[in-house]
Design an enzyme around this catalytic site. Sequence first.
Site, PDB file in Angstrom:
ATOM      1  N   CYS A 124       0.953  -1.275  -0.182  1.00  0.00           N
ATOM      2  CA  CYS A 124      -0.017  -0.033   0.088  1.00  0.00           C
ATOM      3  C   CYS A 124       0.868   1.273  -0.236  1.00  0.00           C
ATOM      4  O   CYS A 124       1.414   1.770   1.006  1.00  0.00           O
ATOM      5  CB  CYS A 124      -0.912  -0.071   1.228  1.00  0.00           C
ATOM      6  SG  CYS A 124      -1.858   1.519   1.523  1.00  0.00           S
ATOM      7  N   CYS A 162      -0.250   4.165   2.315  1.00  0.00           N
ATOM      8  CA  CYS A 162       0.072   3.859   3.402  1.00  0.00           C
ATOM      9  C   CYS A 162       1.255   4.140   4.011  1.00  0.00           C
ATOM     10  O   CYS A 162       1.768   4.918   4.872  1.00  0.00           O
ATOM     11  CB  CYS A 162      -0.481   2.482   3.945  1.00  0.00           C
ATOM     12  SG  CYS A 162      -1.974   1.962   3.323  1.00  0.00           S
ATOM     13  N   ASP A 163       2.287   3.691   3.003  1.00  0.00           N
ATOM     14  CA  ASP A 163       3.504   3.393   3.411  1.00  0.00           C
ATOM     15  C   ASP A 163       4.574   4.349   2.663  1.00  0.00           C
ATOM     16  O   ASP A 163       5.872   4.279   2.971  1.00  0.00           O
ATOM     17  CB  ASP A 163       4.240   1.946   3.272  1.00  0.00           C
ATOM     18  CG  ASP A 163       3.231   1.047   4.187  1.00  0.00           C
ATOM     19  OD1 ASP A 163       2.960   0.109   4.094  1.00  0.00           O
ATOM     20  OD2 ASP A 163       2.833   1.794   5.352  1.00  0.00           O
TER      21      ASP A 163
HETATM   22  C1  LIG Z   1      -0.025  -4.392   4.380  1.00  0.00           C
HETATM   23  C2  LIG Z   1      -1.002  -3.209   4.576  1.00  0.00           C
HETATM   24  C3  LIG Z   1      -0.876  -1.944   5.189  1.00  0.00           C
HETATM   25  C4  LIG Z   1      -1.745  -0.954   5.183  1.00  0.00           C
HETATM   26  N1  LIG Z   1      -1.487   0.104   5.862  1.00  0.00           N
HETATM   27  C5  LIG Z   1      -2.553   1.165   6.073  1.00  0.00           C
HETATM   28  C6  LIG Z   1      -2.175   2.106   6.614  1.00  0.00           C
HETATM   29  O1  LIG Z   1      -1.014   2.611   7.128  1.00  0.00           O
HETATM   30  N2  LIG Z   1      -3.274   3.215   6.649  1.00  0.00           N
HETATM   31  C7  LIG Z   1      -4.433   2.844   6.190  1.00  0.00           C
HETATM   32  O2  LIG Z   1      -5.389   3.726   6.335  1.00  0.00           O
HETATM   33  N3  LIG Z   1      -4.864   1.722   5.677  1.00  0.00           N
HETATM   34  C8  LIG Z   1      -3.953   0.704   5.433  1.00  0.00           C
HETATM   35  N4  LIG Z   1      -4.079  -0.460   4.798  1.00  0.00           N
HETATM   36  C9  LIG Z   1      -5.438  -0.690   4.515  1.00  0.00           C
HETATM   37  C10 LIG Z   1      -6.234  -0.955   5.554  1.00  0.00           C
HETATM   38  O3  LIG Z   1      -5.733  -2.002   6.206  1.00  0.00           O
HETATM   39  C11 LIG Z   1      -7.730  -1.588   4.902  1.00  0.00           C
HETATM   40  O4  LIG Z   1      -8.201  -0.498   4.027  1.00  0.00           O
HETATM   41  C12 LIG Z   1      -8.582  -1.668   6.106  1.00  0.00           C
HETATM   42  O5  LIG Z   1      -8.078  -2.832   7.018  1.00  0.00           O
HETATM   43  C13 LIG Z   1      -9.963  -2.133   5.501  1.00  0.00           C
HETATM   44  O6  LIG Z   1     -10.780  -2.569   6.562  1.00  0.00           O
HETATM   45  P1  LIG Z   1     -12.099  -3.442   6.292  1.00  0.00           P
HETATM   46  O7  LIG Z   1     -12.684  -3.690   7.849  1.00  0.00           O
HETATM   47  O8  LIG Z   1     -13.003  -3.143   5.381  1.00  0.00           O
HETATM   48  O9  LIG Z   1     -11.570  -4.961   6.092  1.00  0.00           O
HETATM   49  P2  LIG Z   1     -10.244  -5.725   6.631  1.00  0.00           P
HETATM   50  O10 LIG Z   1      -9.261  -5.071   7.273  1.00  0.00           O
HETATM   51  O11 LIG Z   1      -9.686  -6.470   5.295  1.00  0.00           O
HETATM   52  O12 LIG Z   1     -10.970  -6.872   7.816  1.00  0.00           O
HETATM   53  C14 LIG Z   1     -11.768  -7.800   7.102  1.00  0.00           C
HETATM   54  C15 LIG Z   1     -12.217  -8.787   8.201  1.00  0.00           C
HETATM   55  O13 LIG Z   1     -13.021  -9.559   7.934  1.00  0.00           O
HETATM   56  C16 LIG Z   1     -12.709 -10.887   8.342  1.00  0.00           C
HETATM   57  N5  LIG Z   1     -13.378 -11.907   7.458  1.00  0.00           N
HETATM   58  C17 LIG Z   1     -13.129 -12.159   6.179  1.00  0.00           C
HETATM   59  N6  LIG Z   1     -13.726 -13.176   5.833  1.00  0.00           N
HETATM   60  C18 LIG Z   1     -14.775 -13.515   6.730  1.00  0.00           C
HETATM   61  C19 LIG Z   1     -15.626 -14.422   6.934  1.00  0.00           C
HETATM   62  N7  LIG Z   1     -15.906 -15.306   5.934  1.00  0.00           N
HETATM   63  N8  LIG Z   1     -16.265 -14.608   7.996  1.00  0.00           N
HETATM   64  C20 LIG Z   1     -15.792 -13.672   9.102  1.00  0.00           C
HETATM   65  N9  LIG Z   1     -14.805 -12.935   9.095  1.00  0.00           N
HETATM   66  C21 LIG Z   1     -14.474 -12.742   7.749  1.00  0.00           C
HETATM   67  C22 LIG Z   1     -11.385 -10.805   8.287  1.00  0.00           C
HETATM   68  O14 LIG Z   1     -10.697 -11.920   9.310  1.00  0.00           O
HETATM   69  C23 LIG Z   1     -11.081  -9.711   8.794  1.00  0.00           C
HETATM   70  O15 LIG Z   1     -11.148  -9.455  10.241  1.00  0.00           O
HETATM   71  C24 LIG Z   1      -3.054  -1.229   4.626  1.00  0.00           C
HETATM   72  C25 LIG Z   1      -3.272  -2.621   4.332  1.00  0.00           C
HETATM   73  C26 LIG Z   1      -2.229  -3.469   4.141  1.00  0.00           C
HETATM   74  C27 LIG Z   1      -2.686  -4.825   3.483  1.00  0.00           C
END
Ligand SMILES: Cc1cc2nc3c(=O)[nH]c(=O)nc-3n(C[C@H](O)[C@H](O)[C@H](O)COP(=O)(O)OP(=O)(O)OC[C@H]3O[C@@H](n4cnc5c(N)ncnc54)[C@H](O)[C@@H]3O)c2cc1C
Length: 363
Positions: A180, A183-184
């Site tokens: 990302c 982010c980084d």
């Molecule tokens: C390496 C990396 C670094 C990042 N750094 C940053 C940063 O510095 N700043 C920033 O703002 N964003 C950052 N991001 C982006 C950010 O992490 C995401 O935009 C954010 O986490 C999205 O949130 P979400 O809750 O939609 O999904 P996610 O964080 O993807 O969470 C999804 C959740 O759903 C769960 N899940 C999936 N399938 C199922 C299922 N069938 N049943 C039950 N649970 C399930 C997973 O276990 C997880 O807990 C980064 C992403 C990555 C990969």
Amino acid sequence: MGSMDKPGSTLPSFPSLAIIDEADESTHAASTRPAPASTNGANARDARTDSKVVIVGSGPAGLTAAIYAARANLEPIVIGGYVPGGQLMITSDVENYPGFPDGILGPELMEKFRAQAETFGSRIVDVDVERVDFSERPFRLWAGGVEYRGESVIVATGASALWLGLDNETRLRGRGVSACATCDGFFFRGKKVAVVGGGDTALEEATFLTRFATDVVLLHRRDQFRGSKIMQDRALEHPKISVRWNTQVVDVLGEDVVSGVRLRDTVTGEETEEATDGLFVAIGYKPNTDVFRDWLEVDSAGYLVVRDETGTRIDGVFVAGDVHDHRYRQAVTAAGDGCKAAIDAERWLEAQGIAEKATATAW
Ligand SMILES: Cc1cc2nc3c(=O)[nH]c(=O)nc-3n(C[C@H](O)[C@H](O)[C@H](O)COP(=O)(O)OP(=O)(O)OC[C@H]3O[C@@H](n4cnc5c(N)ncnc54)[C@H](O)[C@@H]3O)c2cc1C
């Protein structure tokens, strides 16, 4: 991700998300807020499987929805997944989430989200939903061999970054390896970085990184990009960007932090090494939507389709976060979505006469 600037910055591991920093809590000594369920065992004692709102996913979107739903007395159940905390669990420093001037470690931020959701009475179970039935209410979801029922459901299962699958890539995640640039990128000011990929994501990330890096090397395993023409032109015209065509990354080099990559020419098979301070893997994301495809609309990339902000084609089923959003993909936008989905779910439940009329202070 501060590893480039903070040698020895290692990815924290939080064996259990349960233990919160007591010191942190003590600063609010006056507060009458109960301790999070996971610290006083309430979560273990809370065996509810029925709720006005069941939330699937415990990333920023799911847990924010839980905070809002819990504070509206909806006693949410969060089926959080086998990877509790979501994508931020695999990164180190998060510097762009508001409220943390010194930045915060990804897992630590998610621990705070979780503690806050539990403090207000959310029940969180760390299992994956394997099957759902949205044909009638209460909606039914099966996870870890247990059937859960919700008068409404919020789907916040996010998306998973696709990686190259190299051991050293995994080992150096958060220490020079990232998925990302938004982010980084900031951590690579005045440094050289490599971006692997050939689609719009890679071209966009490479162009964005020119704001910080001195050199950006695009590594693509074919001799032409898949991305849109306009993105290709923008990247190819940029003086800081160079391209290695027909090039595959076969290893990531470096002890504590990334120092380079080993490359293989996909035509000649010749292997070379290229020095770099960072490797951005931009080969796409997989939205976690498989279990919902029989019930909810998905777009051509597999993301859920939303209607009217957080709604879906099934009344009572809402969506939040990266599971539908492949434009912003940030923790703060996902959290914002979670807040919106909880408010929309509460108002819908109220309209169904299932939730009591929200008072102005509910939120
Ligand atoms: C390496 C990396 C670094 C990042 N750094 C940053 C940063 O510095 N700043 C920033 O703002 N964003 C950052 N991001 C982006 C950010 O992490 C995401 O935009 C954010 O986490 C999205 O949130 P979400 O809750 O939609 O999904 P996610 O964080 O993807 O969470 C999804 C959740 O759903 C769960 N899940 C999936 N399938 C199922 C299922 N069938 N049943 C039950 N649970 C399930 C997973 O276990 C997880 O807990 C980064 C992403 C990555 C990969």
